[in-house]
Design a protein around this motif. Sequence first.
Motif, PDB file in Angstrom:
ATOM      1  N   TRP A  49       0.774  -1.158  -0.086  1.00  0.00           N
ATOM      2  CA  TRP A  49       0.011  -0.016   0.055  1.00  0.00           C
ATOM      3  C   TRP A  49       0.899   1.259  -0.191  1.00  0.00           C
ATOM      4  O   TRP A  49       0.523   2.166  -0.793  1.00  0.00           O
ATOM      5  N   ALA A  50       1.804   1.425   0.799  1.00  0.00           N
ATOM      6  CA  ALA A  50       2.905   2.499   0.956  1.00  0.00           C
ATOM      7  C   ALA A  50       3.604   2.688  -0.678  1.00  0.00           C
ATOM      8  O   ALA A  50       3.625   3.924  -0.928  1.00  0.00           O
ATOM      9  N   ASN A  51       3.601   1.484  -1.497  1.00  0.00           N
ATOM     10  CA  ASN A  51       4.122   1.783  -2.592  1.00  0.00           C
ATOM     11  C   ASN A  51       3.299   2.177  -3.724  1.00  0.00           C
ATOM     12  O   ASN A  51       3.410   2.808  -4.801  1.00  0.00           O
ATOM     13  N   GLY A  90       0.626  14.081  -4.376  1.00  0.00           N
ATOM     14  CA  GLY A  90       1.549  13.683  -5.582  1.00  0.00           C
ATOM     15  C   GLY A  90       2.529  12.898  -5.167  1.00  0.00           C
ATOM     16  O   GLY A  90       3.520  12.579  -5.981  1.00  0.00           O
ATOM     17  N   LYS A  91       2.501  12.514  -3.938  1.00  0.00           N
ATOM     18  CA  LYS A  91       3.766  11.534  -3.741  1.00  0.00           C
ATOM     19  C   LYS A  91       3.328  10.086  -3.067  1.00  0.00           C
ATOM     20  O   LYS A  91       2.234  10.130  -2.409  1.00  0.00           O
ATOM     21  N   ARG A  92       4.327   9.020  -3.423  1.00  0.00           N
ATOM     22  CA  ARG A  92       3.853   7.901  -2.637  1.00  0.00           C
ATOM     23  C   ARG A  92       4.008   7.794  -0.967  1.00  0.00           C
ATOM     24  O   ARG A  92       4.921   8.751  -0.641  1.00  0.00           O
ATOM     25  N   LEU A  93       3.319   7.024  -0.504  1.00  0.00           N
ATOM     26  CA  LEU A  93       3.538   6.894   1.134  1.00  0.00           C
ATOM     27  C   LEU A  93       4.941   6.639   1.234  1.00  0.00           C
ATOM     28  O   LEU A  93       5.522   7.032   2.341  1.00  0.00           O
ATOM     29  N   GLN A 104       7.811   8.920   2.321  1.00  0.00           N
ATOM     30  CA  GLN A 104       7.547   9.891   3.473  1.00  0.00           C
ATOM     31  C   GLN A 104       8.616   8.972   4.461  1.00  0.00           C
ATOM     32  O   GLN A 104       8.246   7.757   5.137  1.00  0.00           O
ATOM     33  N   PRO A 105       9.526   9.910   5.049  1.00  0.00           N
ATOM     34  CA  PRO A 105      10.384   8.933   6.179  1.00  0.00           C
ATOM     35  C   PRO A 105       9.636   8.498   7.403  1.00  0.00           C
ATOM     36  O   PRO A 105      10.033   7.205   8.022  1.00  0.00           O
ATOM     37  N   VAL A 106       8.480   9.231   8.021  1.00  0.00           N
ATOM     38  CA  VAL A 106       7.473   8.670   9.029  1.00  0.00           C
ATOM     39  C   VAL A 106       7.105   7.186   8.644  1.00  0.00           C
ATOM     40  O   VAL A 106       7.043   6.249   9.398  1.00  0.00           O
ATOM     41  N   ILE A 107       6.541   7.009   7.433  1.00  0.00           N
ATOM     42  CA  ILE A 107       6.159   5.902   6.964  1.00  0.00           C
ATOM     43  C   ILE A 107       7.313   4.933   6.810  1.00  0.00           C
ATOM     44  O   ILE A 107       6.903   3.627   7.326  1.00  0.00           O
TER      45      ILE A 107
END
Length: 497
Positions: free
Chosen positions: A366-368, A374-377, A380-383
């Motif tokens: 899901w993160a990918n 406009g950006k994938r999860l 994000q460093p927190v993800i």
Amino acid sequence: MAPPSSTHTREEVQKHNTEDSLWCIIDSVVYDLTEFVDAHPGGESVLRQVAGQDATKAFYNLHRHEVLTKYADLAVGTIQGEKPQVITPQPGDLSKVPYGEPLWLTEPFKSPYYNDSHRRLQKAMREFTDKYLVVEAQECEATGRHVSQEMIDHMSRLGILHMRLGPGKHLHGVELMGGAVKGEEFDYFHDLIVSQEMVRVMARGFQDGNLAGMTIGLTAVLNFANDEGWKKKIADEVFSGKKKLCLAITEAFAGSDVVNGTKKWITNGTFCDYFVTGVRTGKHFSVLLIPRGEGVETKAIKTSYSSAAGTAYVTFDNVKVPVEYLLGQENQGMKIILSNFNHERWTMVCGTTRANRFITEECLKWANQRLVFGKRLIDQPVIRRKLAKMIALVEANQSWLETITYQMCHMPYKQQAQHLAGPIGLLKVSATRAAHDIADEAVQIWGGRGLTQTGMGKYIEMFQRTFRFDAVLGGAEDILGDLGVRQAIRNFPKAML
């Protein structure tokens, strides 16, 4: 299912953007949605926005890949000179997602624990689960229906019911998964594989409803029945799937010739034929096998997971039990009950650890896939920090599980009881605490979808609602943690004081 062999150009697809002809492209496959517009769950306007266009990003920002399989009949061809890039898993396939499989199944990693028979069994169990068990499990989980007799018969023919009890003489001479492994060579790593593959259905109520009561109850009959002929009769009935058996252990009041009392939260109790039951005999405790009959009543209990588990409140009212239905010796029931706790808790660790991995894999995918502003999860460093925590927890518990499993393979039962009760208890605490953290992080990654019982986040919702069952069943976390420490203290060297 492969898309039709006809090809189209992107320019051709662009012309199909009217009410009479609405096409779109998803991963180089052309779909004709003209007749599907009115049935689309998101409404007509969503599809109108992508008419004649490449809707790949929009689709994967909203849907699971298997949705395309469900609507494969809408595919009318592919884009000329292009091939789909997203992999469609086939039954039996290993996951290509990093950390989606235990390291022993991941190239180029090696393991000293597994041989060719383990790999054959894993492949056979994966194919069976993907082809047959997943569909039934998801349907039962949603409706509350109990596992079908057809599925039980299927598992019996393959020897799955036998394997659920772990290694032992009950497996000798039994053909397992079409010859994938011989019953005589079946060890605890084979047992681990069976447990972890079947958990992949990700339907927690069904998981227990799929004869978990037999897994924790039939061993008492096999190990402590006082008559060989009677034991064989019961075992044959249960292993064939013709009769169902569960474990019913709480305090009850009993006389010398009849049983009175109640049991609560009995898994599979609503549909079982036999109850391995703990009863009070005077000041002591004994175990009886009580058939369903006059005086035995069961009532379903609603819990946080599906009623497919068959959780029951059981009442025994003046139930007469023949003397041959006594297991072991009178007043020595505690020995019988304690005899299977290690295996029960170990099996639960196998399941919890595999479910933790499944959820971690879902979050990685899901993160990918998910685009936010406009950006994938995953960008994000927190993800990435959340995912790193989840991966570390899964891999640590799988490694500890395999270490203990190796000890089980090389210790006779008496040594296991002496040395492994504490470590298994602590491992179960570690695995279920990991589930707490993984469920929490997963919901944060998935947002509202992680709280919705259908759609993209359905597995996340199911997991965060039901992971606590493993933290309570078989011994609550605090109790097992205390057991592990007390066992360690018993072996504490006096010279260190």
